[in-house]
Design a protein around this motif. Structure first.
Motif, PDB file in Angstrom:
ATOM      1  N   THR A 138       0.866  -1.175   0.000  1.00  0.00           N
ATOM      2  CA  THR A 138       0.000   0.000   0.000  1.00  0.00           C
ATOM      3  C   THR A 138       0.903   1.225   0.000  1.00  0.00           C
ATOM      4  O   THR A 138       1.647   1.463   0.949  1.00  0.00           O
ATOM      5  CB  THR A 138      -0.923   0.016   1.226  1.00  0.00           C
ATOM      6  N   VAL A 139       0.841   2.002  -1.064  1.00  0.00           N
ATOM      7  CA  VAL A 139       1.780   3.097  -1.282  1.00  0.00           C
ATOM      8  C   VAL A 139       1.010   4.394  -1.513  1.00  0.00           C
ATOM      9  O   VAL A 139       0.100   4.448  -2.346  1.00  0.00           O
ATOM     10  CB  VAL A 139       2.697   2.817  -2.493  1.00  0.00           C
ATOM     11  N   ALA A 140       1.381   5.421  -0.770  1.00  0.00           N
ATOM     12  CA  ALA A 140       0.807   6.751  -0.967  1.00  0.00           C
ATOM     13  C   ALA A 140       1.713   7.560  -1.868  1.00  0.00           C
ATOM     14  O   ALA A 140       2.938   7.420  -1.825  1.00  0.00           O
ATOM     15  CB  ALA A 140       0.632   7.457   0.375  1.00  0.00           C
ATOM     16  N   ILE A 141       1.110   8.406  -2.684  1.00  0.00           N
ATOM     17  CA  ILE A 141       1.864   9.362  -3.491  1.00  0.00           C
ATOM     18  C   ILE A 141       1.425  10.744  -3.056  1.00  0.00           C
ATOM     19  O   ILE A 141       0.253  11.101  -3.180  1.00  0.00           O
ATOM     20  CB  ILE A 141       1.623   9.158  -4.994  1.00  0.00           C
ATOM     21  N   ALA A 151       5.448   5.488   1.197  1.00  0.00           N
ATOM     22  CA  ALA A 151       5.014   6.710   0.525  1.00  0.00           C
ATOM     23  C   ALA A 151       6.077   7.170  -0.448  1.00  0.00           C
ATOM     24  O   ALA A 151       7.270   6.882  -0.290  1.00  0.00           O
ATOM     25  CB  ALA A 151       4.701   7.810   1.540  1.00  0.00           C
ATOM     26  N   ILE A 152       5.611   7.891  -1.476  1.00  0.00           N
ATOM     27  CA  ILE A 152       6.492   8.489  -2.476  1.00  0.00           C
ATOM     28  C   ILE A 152       6.150   9.968  -2.543  1.00  0.00           C
ATOM     29  O   ILE A 152       5.000  10.339  -2.767  1.00  0.00           O
ATOM     30  CB  ILE A 152       6.297   7.842  -3.865  1.00  0.00           C
ATOM     31  N   TRP A 153       7.157  10.801  -2.316  1.00  0.00           N
ATOM     32  CA  TRP A 153       6.955  12.254  -2.359  1.00  0.00           C
ATOM     33  C   TRP A 153       7.500  12.769  -3.685  1.00  0.00           C
ATOM     34  O   TRP A 153       8.673  12.631  -3.990  1.00  0.00           O
ATOM     35  CB  TRP A 153       7.679  12.900  -1.178  1.00  0.00           C
ATOM     36  N   MET A 166      11.466  11.794  -2.191  1.00  0.00           N
ATOM     37  CA  MET A 166      11.688  10.757  -1.179  1.00  0.00           C
ATOM     38  C   MET A 166      10.851   9.541  -1.529  1.00  0.00           C
ATOM     39  O   MET A 166       9.759   9.661  -2.089  1.00  0.00           O
ATOM     40  CB  MET A 166      11.310  11.246   0.226  1.00  0.00           C
ATOM     41  N   ASN A 167      11.369   8.364  -1.196  1.00  0.00           N
ATOM     42  CA  ASN A 167      10.661   7.113  -1.433  1.00  0.00           C
ATOM     43  C   ASN A 167      11.070   6.136  -0.345  1.00  0.00           C
ATOM     44  O   ASN A 167      12.109   5.492  -0.433  1.00  0.00           O
ATOM     45  CB  ASN A 167      11.000   6.565  -2.820  1.00  0.00           C
TER      46      ASN A 167
END
Length: 469
Positions: free
Chosen positions: A63-66, A224-226, A234-235
């Motif tokens: 589960t990854v947020a962007i 998360a991926i910024w 950032m990752n």
């Protein structure tokens, strides 16, 4: 775009390699025509890279947020992953069925009815006519838009469009679910329904979640991926990214407020010079006066701090974690129990006091202190600030403190982090002077009290009666 499910990428749901998207920006329609006529022999446009050099690997079941500010390239990335937008450079590899909730109404024919669009979208996502027919009643029930399902989609509100789109996605059993901020237009009941589905989906599926609600990101996503200005900044795990991103946003907000204040000061100088001079004064002269004034102020601040030997960078400031404009800084944080002793294991249901002490470097017009308590996932459990109290002014080189006295709520057993901050302003507009994340780890003593939900209330009257028939 390429798709692969073999070899090294067999455990990957999504892989991107040096992904980029370039647009040509024209100053006028005439330049666009000239560019077409000259066929590249002359250049009448400028290049804009919405995304550049993005390389990601997302495992199955993650589960990854962007996250990122508006215009940073988040939606562009998702569209290329879904295949609705072709990359200018690089490649995308995906595995399994992807269901996406991107722009409102995307994938819908506005002239078709809701029912017709259900069949259209579900078939595009891989369902056969018999499967769609078998699930049609459940899709209609999930969407809950009544007889409007028989009306053309062009008559729908934005909330109805989201309801219908999400209802289809929830019943096609995708391998990868992509949600891009669309849930923000739904009402509270439907949003909760969607969040329940998403939580069930994350038990086995891959989720890409885009939202400006950082609490939802913290609760749902493990990574998360910024993205900033079209590049991955950032990752990693969610918690450190949210801390860094929040710091970045608050510093940007502080800078904007300072620019506005500087512009107001320049205008005041202009007005004063015009009023007190017989000759016209230029804006450049007024700006120069303001610059000298600011330099003098900075010099006085540095001099005062050196005399105190209490520069925040030396004693109380952690450059890797803390952030703020440093007009004041936190010097002490204490949590005290009913026995008057400092503690990080407060007894739930008992009165505790949290004291935040600070030292000013500059004059603070309206001092605010506050705190939040988060669980291990970064979800905010409770918090408070002093904005509702009388205005507190703090002169340069003075100390200030705020004391919060409250009954410690009954929390679920576990560890919690305490973060504190001091600001200058009010509830609507403020500048963060010093924010210290995770300054203390709390281990609340719950006892035998069962806790339903996030935490239990400490004051409640419960009365049970037995009545005869």
């Amino acid at each position: 775009m390429e798709s692969s499910t073999t070899g090294k990428s067999s455990r990957k749901s999504i892989i991107t390699r040096d992904l980029g998207k370039r647009y040509q920006i024209y100053a006028s329609p005439t330049d666009r025509l000239k560019q077409a006529l000259w066929r590249g022999r002359r250049n009448y446009c400028r290049e804009f890279w919405a995304l550049r050099n993005v390389s990601l690997e997302i495992e199955k079941g993650e589960t990854v947020a962007i996250i990122g500010r508006n215009g940073s390239g988040k939606s562009t990335l998702l569209q290329m992953i879904c295949g609705t937008l072709s990359p200018t450079e690089g490649k995308v590899e995906t595995s399994g069925t992807i269901a996406a909730l991107l722009e409102l109404g995307s994938g819908f024919n506005p002239e078709f009815t809701g029912i017709e669009n259900i069949y259209l979208n579900a078939s595009l996502l891989g369902l056969h006519q018999e499967q769609i027919k078998a699930r049609l009643e459940d899709i209609q029930s999930f969407a809950d838009i009544g007889d409007f399902v028989y009306q053309p989609v062009k008559t729908y509100s934005s909330g109805m469009l989201v309801r219908l789109a999400f209802a289809v996605i929830a019943h096609v059993e995708p391998s990868v679910l992509i949600v891009d901020e669309a849930l923000s237009v739904g009402d509270a009941v439907f949003s909760q329904r969607c969040m329940r589905f998403i939580r069930r989906f994350t038990e086995g599926g891959t989720l890409l979640f885009v939202s400006h609600d950082l609490n939802a990101v913290s609760s749902l996503c493990e990574k998360a991926i910024w993205i900033e200005s079209g590049r991955v900044r950032m990752n990693t795990q969610t918690a450190p990214i949210l801390t860094a991103y929040t710091r970045y946003c608050l510093e940007a907000s502080n800078s904007e407020i300072q620019s506005m204040a500087s512009a107001e000061a320049i205008q005041k100088n202009v007005d004063a010079l015009v009023d007190n001079s017989e000759s016209r004064v230029s804006l450049q002269e007024a700006t120069a006066v303001n610059t000298v004034t600011n330099e003098d102020s900075i010099a006085r601040i540095i001099s005062t701090a050196n005399e105190l030997n209490a520069l925040p960078e030396q004693n109380y400031w952690d450059n890797k974690r803390d952030y703020g404009n440093q007009h004041a800084y936190i010097t002490r944080v204490e949590l005290v129990g009913m026995d008057g002793q400092r503690t990080n294991t407060p007894n739930c249901g008992e009165i505790v006091q949290l004291q935040i002490s600070a030292q000013s470097i500059r004059c603070v017009e309206s001092f605010i202190a506050g705190f939040v308590v988060r669980d291990r996932t970064g979800q905010v459990i409770f918090g408070e600030n002093s904005t509702g109290q009388d205005r507190v002014q703090v002169a340069m080189n003075h100390k200030a403190s705020t004391n919060f006295e409250f009954v410690m709520p009954f929390l679920q057993p576990g560890s919690y982090s305490l973060s504190v901050a001091i600001s200058n302003g009010d509830a609507k507009q403020f500048q963060v002077m010093h924010y210290k994340p995770d300054i203390m780890i709390l281990e609340p003593m719950v006892g035998n009290r069962p806790v339903q939900g996030v935490f239990a209330t400490t004051t409640m009257t419960i009365k049970s009666d037995v009545h005869a028939k």
